[in-house]
Scaffold this active site. Structure first.
Site, mmCIF file in Angstrom:
data_model
loop_
_atom_site.group_PDB
_atom_site.id
_atom_site.type_symbol
_atom_site.label_atom_id
_atom_site.label_comp_id
_atom_site.label_asym_id
_atom_site.label_seq_id
_atom_site.Cartn_x
_atom_site.Cartn_y
_atom_site.Cartn_z
ATOM 1 N N SER A 165 -43.335 19.363 -23.498
ATOM 2 C CA SER A 165 -43.800 18.373 -24.469
ATOM 3 C C SER A 165 -45.167 17.786 -24.129
ATOM 4 O O SER A 165 -45.919 17.399 -25.027
ATOM 5 C CB SER A 165 -42.770 17.243 -24.614
ATOM 6 O OG SER A 165 -42.388 16.741 -23.362
ATOM 7 N N HIS A 176 -46.353 12.750 -21.905
ATOM 8 C CA HIS A 176 -46.778 12.787 -23.305
ATOM 9 C C HIS A 176 -48.170 12.189 -23.480
ATOM 10 O O HIS A 176 -49.036 12.770 -24.150
ATOM 11 C CB HIS A 176 -45.776 12.038 -24.175
ATOM 12 C CG HIS A 176 -44.462 12.737 -24.308
ATOM 13 N ND1 HIS A 176 -43.487 12.342 -25.203
ATOM 14 C CD2 HIS A 176 -43.954 13.812 -23.659
ATOM 15 C CE1 HIS A 176 -42.440 13.139 -25.095
ATOM 16 N NE2 HIS A 176 -42.699 14.039 -24.165
#
Length: 299
Positions: free
Chosen positions: A203, A250
């Site tokens: 991610s 992230h």
């Protein structure tokens, strides 16, 4: 384009717009994503990202091509290939293969290759982590996942976001963006997270692709609202404690993707590769400095 005498009433921004290469009297702000010649609405042919001119669609059979048009290029200067999603497919394949190995080999495989700063891992006599010299974890963690849902969500996101972006950037630039964004996410995790906190997943790199997609869409004058909405929703999930997500990965990946993506899309044509890969080098230097500084704090 030079302004003809006797028409001072035209606005300044219209004066600066080039004319379509097939219809010079029609000013336009759109360029072919392959050869970068200006094209008017009558000449635009929709592509996976942006628009192409009729000559490039025909495979360069037309005349009057601009320099470099004989070898069609993506909007970022990459080579146009027969399979514009090949690297995306390879990345997904690597993540799937790593997950199969995880399921077969057990938890110890993930313990060995996931993102970890410094910790005593059960079953291992020596402390583990990046601080112990295991820098490979910054990269290998990008291909591991914590379960079927985690894997499925990330791979769908990679396909939806990565495929069109690879077509727009070209293989080498897209792969560089992916790896650099993922490493930036791992580095920020190493810097800010608890050193014994385990982290894994693609991610961080995918957030980098989202950031670069936003830069590309802005350049092509696409509507950014759907992408912004998706990013906001993902950030809400990221900072929701119950989801137990490593937000540092992230945010690090997003920042890395914005920096590299801006260089990829806006680099001047005459020194495009230097600017693009120079930006990648700058982010990698920042990753290196971060890792060295944090390692000094932990050892």
């Amino acid at each position: 384009m030079d302004q003809a005498p006797g028409s001072p009433q035209e606005p300044q921004d219209a004066q600066e717009l080039p004319g379509c290469y097939r219809h010079p009297d029609r000013q336009t702000g759109i360029r072919c994503v392959r050869c970068e010649r200006p094209i008017c609405p009558a000449c635009m042919v929709s592509a996976s990202v942006g628009f192409q001119c009729p000559d490039c669609v025909r495979g360069g059979s037309g005349t009057g091509h601009a320099p470099g048009a004989n070898q069609p290029r993506t909007v970022a200067g990459g080579t146009v290939t027969a399979d514009p999603r090949l690297i995306t497919k390879v990345l997904i394949g690597l993540c799937l293969a790593a997950f199969v190995v995880q399921q077969t080999a057990g938890d110890m495989f993930a313990f060995r290759f996931e993102m970890l700063g410094h910790a005593f891992v059960p079953g291992m006599s020596e402390p583990q982590g990046v601080a112990e010299g295991q820098w490979y974890r910054l990269l290998t963690a990008m291909f591991l996942h914590g379960g079927f849902f985690h894997l499925g969500f990330n791979m769908l996101s990679l396909w939806w976001i990565g495929g069109p972006l690879e077509a727009a950037l070209g293989r080498a630039r897209y792969l560089a963006l992916y790896v650099v964004s993922g490493l930036a996410g791992s580095a920020l995790t190493y810097l800010l997270a608890d050193p014994a906190e385990q982290s894994l997943g693609a991610s961080g790199a995918i957030f980098g692709l989202i950031g670069a997609t936003g830069i590309l869409m802005r350049r092509l004058n696409f509507d950014l609202r759907p992408l912004v909405a998706m990013l906001v929703i993902n950030l809400i999930f990221t900072f929701t404690p119950s989801f137990n997500i490593a937000w540092q990965a992230h945010i690090g990946g997003l920042v890395g993707g914005l920096v590299v993506g801006y260089a990829m899309v806006h680099a001047p044509r005459e020194r495009r590769a230097l600017v693009q890969f120079g930006a990648c080098a700058v982010v990698l230097v920042a990753v290196l400095v971060t890792v060295v500084v944090r390692t000094g704090q932990l050892t």
